[in-house]
Design a protein around this motif. Structure first.
Motif, mmCIF file in Angstrom:
data_model
loop_
_atom_site.group_PDB
_atom_site.id
_atom_site.type_symbol
_atom_site.label_atom_id
_atom_site.label_comp_id
_atom_site.label_asym_id
_atom_site.label_seq_id
_atom_site.Cartn_x
_atom_site.Cartn_y
_atom_site.Cartn_z
ATOM 1 N N LYS A 1 -3.857 3.412 -6.639
ATOM 2 C CA LYS A 1 -3.253 2.364 -7.446
ATOM 3 C C LYS A 1 -3.833 2.396 -8.864
ATOM 4 O O LYS A 1 -4.791 3.098 -9.143
ATOM 5 N N SER B 1 -4.393 -2.826 -11.071
ATOM 6 C CA SER B 1 -4.542 -3.267 -9.690
ATOM 7 C C SER B 1 -6.009 -3.430 -9.327
ATOM 8 O O SER B 1 -6.394 -4.398 -8.658
ATOM 9 N N GLU C 1 0.812 -1.219 0.000
ATOM 10 C CA GLU C 1 0.000 0.000 0.000
ATOM 11 C C GLU C 1 0.850 1.275 0.000
ATOM 12 O O GLU C 1 0.433 2.300 0.526
ATOM 13 N N TRP D 1 -9.827 -11.154 -7.484
ATOM 14 C CA TRP D 1 -9.579 -11.773 -6.174
ATOM 15 C C TRP D 1 -10.835 -11.701 -5.317
ATOM 16 O O TRP D 1 -11.217 -12.687 -4.656
ATOM 17 N N TYR D 2 -11.494 -10.540 -5.327
ATOM 18 C CA TYR D 2 -12.763 -10.404 -4.615
ATOM 19 C C TYR D 2 -13.789 -11.423 -5.120
ATOM 20 O O TYR D 2 -14.565 -11.986 -4.339
ATOM 21 N N SER E 1 -7.284 -6.675 -10.937
ATOM 22 C CA SER E 1 -6.730 -7.848 -10.239
ATOM 23 C C SER E 1 -7.404 -8.039 -8.881
ATOM 24 O O SER E 1 -7.737 -9.163 -8.482
ATOM 25 N N LYS E 2 -7.600 -6.920 -8.169
ATOM 26 C CA LYS E 2 -8.221 -6.995 -6.849
ATOM 27 C C LYS E 2 -9.650 -7.514 -6.945
ATOM 28 O O LYS E 2 -10.079 -8.336 -6.128
ATOM 29 N N HIS E 3 -10.379 -7.067 -7.957
ATOM 30 C CA HIS E 3 -11.775 -7.501 -8.069
ATOM 31 C C HIS E 3 -11.902 -8.939 -8.569
ATOM 32 O O HIS E 3 -12.885 -9.613 -8.251
ATOM 33 N N ASP F 1 -8.223 5.477 -3.852
ATOM 34 C CA ASP F 1 -7.268 4.414 -4.169
ATOM 35 C C ASP F 1 -6.347 4.920 -5.266
ATOM 36 O O ASP F 1 -6.776 5.137 -6.401
ATOM 37 N N SER G 1 -3.708 -13.991 0.418
ATOM 38 C CA SER G 1 -3.641 -12.541 0.291
ATOM 39 C C SER G 1 -3.556 -12.127 -1.158
ATOM 40 O O SER G 1 -3.173 -12.903 -2.037
ATOM 41 N N LEU G 2 -3.919 -10.881 -1.405
ATOM 42 C CA LEU G 2 -3.826 -10.317 -2.747
ATOM 43 C C LEU G 2 -2.371 -10.237 -3.149
ATOM 44 O O LEU G 2 -1.510 -9.811 -2.384
#
Length: 288
Positions: A175, A179, A14, A186-187, A182-184, A173, A286-287
C-alpha cells in the motif's frame, strides 16, 4: 491437502496484498479463513478465487477479531496460523513449518515463534532495531488465545512451550505511504486506549514467549517512564543511530523517522491531550 493447519487472515481493503499472501500458504493450509471487517475493494473477490472460507465480523481490535475467529469459524485442525495479509511465506519457511507440525504433533511444543524480514519502500530493513522481528503466530488449537488489548496483542499459550523457527517470513506492505500514515494514526489512538486500560494490570504472569516479555518490560518499565516527546527523540536515536538504521539508506531513515517522529510523537500528543482535557479516546473501530 490435509496438512493440519488452518490459516486465519484478517482483512480490510487488502487487494494489493492478499493474493501474494494466499499464494504463499497454499501448500501449508488445509483451510484458509478470511475474517473481513468491511472491505470495499477487491479483497473478497480475490479470496473467493482461492476458495477461502469468508466471514464478516465488525472490528473492535485485532485481538478481539482473532479470538472471534478462533471461536466462530469451526476450526477442526490441530494447528492454527494467524498470518497478516501483507506477509509472505518463503519456500524454506514452508518446508520448516510442515516439518515441525509433524515433529511436534504430540509433544509439549504448542507454539512456534516466527522471524520476520520487514521490507519498506521496496528495501529489506536489516537494522533500525526491527531485525529480526519475532512473533508467535502458529499454535495448537485450543492451547492459545490473544491477550485482549487494543494494541500490542500477543498469543498467550495456556500450556506447553514455544520454539523459534529458523527461516523467515517476509512482510511486504504494497500500500501507499498515505495508507501507512493513516494506519499509524489509527494505531496511535489504539495505543493510547491500551495505555490507560493496562495501568494496574500485571501481564507478566501470563505465558508470554520471551521476546514479548522483553518488549513489555522495555515499554512499560522504561520507555513510558521517560518524559513526553523526549522518549520519541530517544527512540529515533536508538533505531537510527544505535541500531544502525542509517545503514538501510533512505528507506531506513524514512522508516525510523516515521516510527519515532510520526507514530511515537503522535501517541505522546494524544496522551497529553487526554491528560489536559481529562478525556480518554474511544475505540476507533476498523481502519477506514
Amino acid at each position: 491437502m490435509k496438512t493440519g493447519i488452518t490459516c486465519i487472515i484478517l482483512t480490510k481493503n487488502e487487494e494489493n496484498n492478499i493474493e501474494n499472501c494466499i499464494k504463499s500458504i497454499i501448500n501449508i493450509a488445509e483451510r484458509i479463513v478470511v475474517v473481513d471487517s468491511g472491505s470495499t475493494d477487491k479483497t473478497i473477490d480475490i479470496a473467493k478465487k482461492y476458495n477461502c472460507d469468508i466471514y464478516f465480523h465488525e472490528f473492535v481490535s485485532y485481538a478481539h477479531q482473532q479470538n472471534w475467529a478462533l471461536d466462530n469459524t469451526s476450526i477442526t485442525t490441530k494447528w492454527v496460523y494467524r498470518i497478516d495479509a501483507d506477509e509472505v511465506v518463503t519456500p524454506a519457511l514452508e518446508k520448516e513449518i510442515l516439518d515441525n507440525i509433524q515433529l511436534h504433533s504430540n509433544d509439549d511444543i504448542t507454539g512456534f515463534v516466527m522471524k520476520f524480514k520487514i521490507f519498506f519502500l521496496g528495501k529489506l530493513l536489516k537494522h533500525a532495531g526491527n531485525y529480526p522481528f519475532l512473533n508467535l503466530v502458529i499454535w495448537k488449537y485450543g492451547h492459545g488465545r490473544f491477550s485482549e488489548r487494543y494494541m500490542g496483542e500477543h498469543v498467550i499459550l495456556s500450556d506447553g512451550k514455544s520454539i523459534t523457527l529458523k527461516n523467515y517470513c517476509e512482510h511486504h506492505d504494497c500500500k501507499s505511504i498515505d495508507s501507512f500514515i493513516s494506519k499509524h494514526n489509527w494505531y496511535a489512538t489504539r495505543e493510547v486506549i491500551d495505555f490507560y486500560e493496562r495501568n494496574g494490570l500485571n501481564e507478566t504472569k501470563t505465558n508470554l514467549y520471551e521476546n514479548a516479555k522483553k518488549t513489555q518490560k522495555l515499554r512499560d518499565g522504561f520507555y513510558y517512564k521517560m518524559p513526553y516527546f523526549f522518549r520519541a527523540k530517544m527512540y529515533y536515536i536508538y533505531r537510527y543511530i544505535i541500531k544502525l538504521g542509517f545503514l538501510d539508506g533512505k528507506a531506513g531513515k524514512a522508516y525510523c523517522w516515521l516510527q519515532a517522529y510520526w507514530y511515537r510523537f503522535v501517541v505522546d500528543t494524544k496522551l497529553l491531550e487526554c491528560k489536559i482535557n481529562g478525556t480518554i479516546y474511544q475505540p476507533p473501530g476498523s481502519l477506514k
